[in-house]
Design an enzyme around this catalytic site. Structure first.
Site, mmCIF file in Angstrom:
data_model
loop_
_atom_site.group_PDB
_atom_site.id
_atom_site.type_symbol
_atom_site.label_atom_id
_atom_site.label_comp_id
_atom_site.label_asym_id
_atom_site.label_seq_id
_atom_site.Cartn_x
_atom_site.Cartn_y
_atom_site.Cartn_z
ATOM 1 N N SER A 62 -23.010 -9.494 3.383
ATOM 2 C CA SER A 62 -22.199 -8.989 4.228
ATOM 3 C C SER A 62 -21.818 -10.122 5.421
ATOM 4 O O SER A 62 -21.726 -9.731 6.536
ATOM 5 C CB SER A 62 -23.560 -8.439 5.110
ATOM 6 O OG SER A 62 -23.082 -6.965 4.269
ATOM 7 N N LYS A 64 -18.328 -10.743 6.378
ATOM 8 C CA LYS A 64 -18.393 -9.449 6.978
ATOM 9 C C LYS A 64 -17.587 -10.624 8.811
ATOM 10 O O LYS A 64 -16.889 -10.148 9.603
ATOM 11 C CB LYS A 64 -19.174 -8.307 7.519
ATOM 12 C CG LYS A 64 -19.117 -7.968 6.528
ATOM 13 C CD LYS A 64 -20.621 -6.487 6.584
ATOM 14 C CE LYS A 64 -20.956 -5.475 5.877
ATOM 15 N NZ LYS A 64 -22.109 -5.282 5.733
ATOM 16 N N TYR A 124 -12.695 -5.269 -0.037
ATOM 17 C CA TYR A 124 -14.494 -5.002 0.383
ATOM 18 C C TYR A 124 -15.035 -6.054 -0.534
ATOM 19 O O TYR A 124 -16.028 -6.915 -0.173
ATOM 20 C CB TYR A 124 -14.601 -4.062 0.809
ATOM 21 C CG TYR A 124 -15.773 -4.267 1.216
ATOM 22 C CD1 TYR A 124 -16.535 -4.825 2.374
ATOM 23 C CD2 TYR A 124 -17.032 -3.226 1.057
ATOM 24 C CE1 TYR A 124 -17.241 -4.978 2.784
ATOM 25 C CE2 TYR A 124 -18.254 -4.046 1.178
ATOM 26 C CZ TYR A 124 -18.983 -4.048 2.095
ATOM 27 O OH TYR A 124 -20.058 -3.520 2.818
ATOM 28 N N TYR A 129 -28.633 -5.253 11.519
ATOM 29 C CA TYR A 129 -28.624 -3.591 10.522
ATOM 30 C C TYR A 129 -29.635 -3.728 12.377
ATOM 31 O O TYR A 129 -30.080 -3.544 13.056
ATOM 32 C CB TYR A 129 -28.769 -3.538 10.128
ATOM 33 C CG TYR A 129 -28.177 -3.782 8.961
ATOM 34 C CD1 TYR A 129 -27.079 -4.388 9.257
ATOM 35 C CD2 TYR A 129 -28.509 -5.315 7.711
ATOM 36 C CE1 TYR A 129 -25.723 -5.138 8.395
ATOM 37 C CE2 TYR A 129 -27.505 -6.065 6.976
ATOM 38 C CZ TYR A 129 -25.903 -5.830 7.253
ATOM 39 O OH TYR A 129 -25.393 -6.337 6.065
ATOM 40 N N VAL A 138 -26.833 -9.193 1.879
ATOM 41 C CA VAL A 138 -27.694 -8.971 0.241
ATOM 42 C C VAL A 138 -28.465 -9.821 -0.799
ATOM 43 O O VAL A 138 -28.571 -10.019 -1.615
ATOM 44 C CB VAL A 138 -28.345 -7.297 -0.284
ATOM 45 C CG1 VAL A 138 -27.819 -6.890 0.952
ATOM 46 C CG2 VAL A 138 -26.564 -7.256 -0.929
HETATM 47 N N1 GLN Z 1 -21.622 -5.891 -0.834
HETATM 48 C C1 GLN Z 1 -22.539 -5.094 0.059
HETATM 49 C C2 GLN Z 1 -22.198 -3.454 -0.068
HETATM 50 O O1 GLN Z 1 -22.030 -3.396 1.018
HETATM 51 C C3 GLN Z 1 -23.083 -6.007 0.803
HETATM 52 C C4 GLN Z 1 -24.364 -5.457 2.244
HETATM 53 C C5 GLN Z 1 -25.429 -6.572 2.753
HETATM 54 O O2 GLN Z 1 -24.958 -7.447 2.710
HETATM 55 N N2 GLN Z 1 -25.674 -6.058 3.463
HETATM 56 O O3 GLN Z 1 -23.103 -2.644 -0.143
#
Ligand code: GLN
Length: 303
Positions: free
Chosen positions: A63, A66, A188, A239, A257
């Site tokens: 993430s 992003k 994505y 989050y 993650v």
């Molecule tokens: N690729 C992961 C997902 O879409 C990214 C989530 C994350 O890093 N929090 O679930």
């Protein structure tokens, strides 16, 4: 300031911690990574680097990507983007769907999965070769052509990405996805599967601590756009743990993650940490602790 002694002392303290958290296993490929990995890198605004541990070992940025996708979209379509995604913290886990249903397909912010899918959709619509062009953007801002996608991770996530499929179809049903669900998800899953080291991440995020200019001093974002992305990282980067991160660490930042976290102090430095074990909110357990120690002991934060 010489940051080396503080990084060394954090490394020593963290290395002896027994509970290192748990690696993400909902993306099978990520569960292969050892929780013993731990690295930190700090890049200051005069482009001096300080590092310790596994700072040069690539990992899945997940993430964290992003923020880079948001930066690219902001540079392409400017404030038009806010018609399709909001800028409020969600107070929910990254893959939550109920707010999306309640709020008519407008994701709360660009850093939760549904918001990132809208950002991915805009990139798919606006880039000629989305995957190649996005990778090139990251290679340009880091001045490093060795950065690449980890295709095993992208594929692993595609095979188990049920919640992301659900989010994409919900967005589509509300008319907030222009392209095919498969095409947006393919982009994505690849963006999340970019592999980078702590050092490369500090270079990629340098522009957010340098008023929009990347390490080559090229203006990528305006000052106002940079301020806005930093504000979104502070309020939404972790989050339902964004409040905790602001409270404990006090810097804008973003987690993934894969166990990476990047944080920054505008006009001073970017710091990245990698420790693959996660806490219950999906953020790096020891990464958060390391950054808390860093800002507490140096007494540096945006506050
Ligand atoms: N690729 C992961 C997902 O879409 C990214 C989530 C994350 O890093 N929090 O679930």
């Amino acid at each position: 300031m010489n940051y080396q002694p503080i990084l060394n002392s954090i490394y020593k303290a963290i290395k002896t911690t027994k509970d290192k958290g748990k690696v993400a296993n909902y993306i099978p490929e990520l569960s292969q990574v050892s929780t013993d990995n731990f690295g930190i890198c700090l890049l200051n605004n005069t482009q001096e680097t300080f590092k310790v541990g596994d700072a040069l070992k690539p990992f899945s940025i997940q993430s964290i990507s992003k923020v880079l996708a948001l930066a690219k979209v902001f540079s392409l379509v400017d404030n038009d983007l806010w018609k399709r995604v909001d800028v409020e913290p969600s107070g929910n886990p990254f893959n939550h769907l109920s707010l999306l249903e309640h709020e008519n397909g407008i994701p709360r912010n660009p850093l939760i999965n549904s918001g990132a899918l809208v950002i991915a959709d805009i990139l798919v619509s606006n880039l000629e070769n989305p995957k190649e062009d996005f990778l090139q953007f990251i290679r340009t801002i880091t001045n490093d052509n060795s950065i690449d996608y980890n295709l095993n991770v992208a594929n692993s996530e595609r095979l188990t990405g049920y919640r992301n499929y659900a989010a994409a179809y919900l967005l589509k049903s509300f008319g907030n996805l222009e392209n095919d669900v498969e095409k947006v998800l393919d982009f994505y899953f690849h963006q999340c599967a970019i592999a980078m080291t702590c050092e490369q991440l500090t270079k990629a995020f340098f522009l957010f601590s340098n008023q929009g200019k990347c390490i080559q001093e090229k203006q990528i974002l305006s000052k106002s756009q940079t301020k806005r992305i930093n504000a979104i990282m502070l309020t939404c980067g972790f989050y339902d743990e964004a409040g905790e991160f602001a409270f404990e660490v006090g810097l804008p930042g973003k987690s993934g993650v894969g166990g990476g976290i990047v944080a920054l102090l505008p006009n001073h430095f970017v710091i990245s940490v990698w420790s693959p074990g996660l806490n219950s909110k999906g953020n790096s357990k020891l990464g958060m602790q390391a950054l808390e120690k860093f800002t507490t002991e140096t007494k540096i934060s945006i506050f």
